[in-house]
Write an enzyme that holds these catalytic residues in place. Structure first.
Site, PDB file in Angstrom:
ATOM      1  N   THR A   1      29.898  68.686  48.986  1.00  0.00           N
ATOM      2  CA  THR A   1      30.383  69.788  49.835  1.00  0.00           C
ATOM      3  C   THR A   1      29.834  69.606  51.247  1.00  0.00           C
ATOM      4  O   THR A   1      29.357  68.531  51.606  1.00  0.00           O
ATOM      5  CB  THR A   1      30.010  71.155  49.211  1.00  0.00           C
ATOM      6  OG1 THR A   1      30.702  72.186  49.914  1.00  0.00           O
ATOM      7  CG2 THR A   1      28.513  71.442  49.276  1.00  0.00           C
ATOM      8  N   ASN A   2      29.903  70.637  52.072  1.00  0.00           N
ATOM      9  CA  ASN A   2      29.368  70.545  53.436  1.00  0.00           C
ATOM     10  C   ASN A   2      28.774  71.896  53.829  1.00  0.00           C
ATOM     11  O   ASN A   2      28.749  72.823  53.018  1.00  0.00           O
ATOM     12  CB  ASN A   2      30.464  70.081  54.405  1.00  0.00           C
ATOM     13  CG  ASN A   2      31.643  71.018  54.380  1.00  0.00           C
ATOM     14  OD1 ASN A   2      31.550  72.165  54.795  1.00  0.00           O
ATOM     15  ND2 ASN A   2      32.765  70.553  53.831  1.00  0.00           N
ATOM     16  N   HIS A   3      28.355  72.007  55.067  1.00  0.00           N
ATOM     17  CA  HIS A   3      27.587  73.197  55.475  1.00  0.00           C
ATOM     18  C   HIS A   3      28.436  74.406  55.865  1.00  0.00           C
ATOM     19  O   HIS A   3      27.891  75.436  56.232  1.00  0.00           O
ATOM     20  CB  HIS A   3      26.711  72.850  56.685  1.00  0.00           C
ATOM     21  CG  HIS A   3      25.594  71.926  56.360  1.00  0.00           C
ATOM     22  ND1 HIS A   3      24.579  72.265  55.497  1.00  0.00           N
ATOM     23  CD2 HIS A   3      25.324  70.662  56.778  1.00  0.00           C
ATOM     24  CE1 HIS A   3      23.726  71.267  55.408  1.00  0.00           C
ATOM     25  NE2 HIS A   3      24.169  70.276  56.174  1.00  0.00           N
TER      26      HIS A   3
ATOM     27  N   ARG B   1      34.263  77.305  49.030  1.00  0.00           N
ATOM     28  CA  ARG B   1      33.004  77.943  48.634  1.00  0.00           C
ATOM     29  C   ARG B   1      32.454  78.797  49.790  1.00  0.00           C
ATOM     30  O   ARG B   1      32.273  78.303  50.888  1.00  0.00           O
ATOM     31  CB  ARG B   1      31.992  76.834  48.295  1.00  0.00           C
ATOM     32  CG  ARG B   1      30.625  77.308  47.867  1.00  0.00           C
ATOM     33  CD  ARG B   1      29.646  76.132  47.790  1.00  0.00           C
ATOM     34  NE  ARG B   1      29.673  75.317  49.010  1.00  0.00           N
ATOM     35  CZ  ARG B   1      29.046  75.645  50.134  1.00  0.00           C
ATOM     36  NH1 ARG B   1      28.335  76.741  50.203  1.00  0.00           N
ATOM     37  NH2 ARG B   1      29.132  74.869  51.197  1.00  0.00           N
TER      38      ARG B   1
END
Ligand code: CTP
Length: 398
Positions: free
Chosen positions: A209-211, A237
């Site tokens: 995923t990422n931030h 998310r």
């Protein structure tokens, strides 16, 4: 609030027409300019002289003056009005309104009116309760006509029940409420917004995923909804609550988001692509937890579909806006994405600007379109959302 407002008061042939005199008086006292349109039958219940005197305007009944042929234009009357109030409205008139019959000036004016319309029905209790009348009222409500419910009490027939026209004071209050409701600028428009980080599963317990927090996309979805748009938020998310009036569809992976977006695109007026979509996803998701071995491991990643670019290829007359988060070569990269994805505009964030990074409540953006670039100072994400939706509105109104 009513001062200076232009009200057309439509009067139909009901015994409650006598209350129209008081209604007209109250509207005048509140500072409205009133023009009265009567059906031919209404003249049997209250005289044009009474209504002309109270409204201080000639009464309109016929399409033209039989004496001199002067035309009573229902079109310009409809354009003049801030509100068209039909009180009393008989069962006959509301049936005609519901079906588009235009056989008198009051009805042609209704069909020409662009302003909010309110009706105050008045009739005997059985006529009011009749399925046909209720069906007609429902049809009118569905087109946005405000129905001022009749009261219960003694009726002209001698029976007691629901059908008495609402009292003039109550009708004036309703007109005031109706005019106070600001017409929402994006009513009737449908938007897709993608937001948040996608999650690309490696196995049942791990993912890539990422931030991205989703805050910017959620703020935009909320702002579009506040301005009356129908918004579907395709969300990766996040830990954020769904904004009021927004339909949220959870689309955790890039593939889910792609399927949901392409499925809804044809019925949308536009889309704002805020999601931080993974460009690569594991080529295979293990069915069970991957156990560690002694050495290193590698995961084969496969390209995901570019959702924005796919929508851009099938854009038609729709609006498409995107984001670019860059660490270097910001402007050139954003301009390349604007062209490649066929966007109307792109919102550039630079990781080099403090206060413009992930998770925070502020952002600093530049909006770039084919005509150039506008830089904005650091603002809250809610302010940035308003700015972006202003830009959307000006694109749609072009
Ligand atoms: N986007 C998308 N689908 C993808 C990748 C990106 O819809 N698979 C959208 C993003 O939501 C954003 C815009 O495309 O509106 C640009 O995303 P960004 O990640 O900045 O650019 P990429 O096209 O992925 O290019 P790169 O990662 O090489 O910078």
């Amino acid at each position: 609030m009513l001062k200076g407002k232009h009200i057309i008061l439509g009067i139909t042939g009901s015994i409650a027409a006598y209350k129209a005199a008081m209604l007209c008086r109250l509207l005048k006292c509140a500072g409205c300019e009133v023009r009265v349109v009567m059906t031919p039958m209404a003249k049997q219940f209250i005289t044009p002289l009474t209504m002309a005197t109270l409204s201080r305007n000639p009464i309109l009944v016929d399409f033209f003056d039989p004496e001199n042929g002067a035309w009573n234009s229902h079109v310009s009357l409809g354009e003049w009005a801030d509100c068209y109030l039909i009180a009393p409205a008989t069962a006959n008139t509301l049936a005609k309104m519901a079906t588009g019959v235009a056989d008198n000036l009051l009805l042609t004016t209704y069909l020409s009116a662009r302003c909010p319309v309110a009706i105050a029905p008045a009739m005997d209790l059985d006529m009011y309760a009749h399925t046909t009348t209720q069906h007609n009222l429902a049809a009118l409500r569905s087109t946005g006509v405000a129905v001022i419910e009749p009261g219960e009490g003694e009726l002209a027939s001698g029976l007691t029940g629901k059908g008495r026209m609402a009292e003039p004071e109550q009708i004036v209050a309703e007109v005031e409420r109706l005019l106070g409701e600001k017409k929402k600028s994006l009513s009737g428009r449908r938007f897709l917004v993608t937001a948040g980080a996608t999650m690309e599963p490696i196995d049942p317990v791990r993912y890539i995923t990422n931030h991205s927090s989703g805050k910017m996309g959620y703020a935009i979805a909320g702002e579009l909804a506040r301005r009356g748009a129908e918004v579907t938020l395709l969300s990766g998310r996040t830990a954020l609550p769904t904004p009021d009036g927004v339909e949220k569809v959870e689309t955790l992976s890039a593939a889910d988001m792609y399927t949901a977006a392409t499925k809804r695109w044809s019925e949308s007026d536009g889309a704002v692509m805020c999601a931080a979509v993974a460009d690569y996803t594991p080529a295979r998701t293990a069915a069970t937890k991957i156990k560690k071995g002694d050495g290193d491991m590698s995961i084969l990643l496969r390209r995901t579909e570019d959702i924005a670019a796919t929508l851009g290829r099938d854009k038609g007359g729709r609006l498409l806006a995107g984001f670019a988060l860059e660490t270097d070569n910001e402007l050139a990269n954003a301009e390349a994405k604007l062209a490649k994805k066929n966007l109307d505009f792109i919102v550039l964030n630079s990781m080099r600007d403090s206060g413009a990074c992930f998770r925070g409540d502020t952002n600093k953006v530049s909006i770039i379109d084919r005509d150039g670039r506008t830089d904005h100072p650091l603002m809250t994400k809610r302010e940035v959302a308003a700015l972006i939706v202003d830009r959307i509105e000006s694109c749609l109104n072009r």
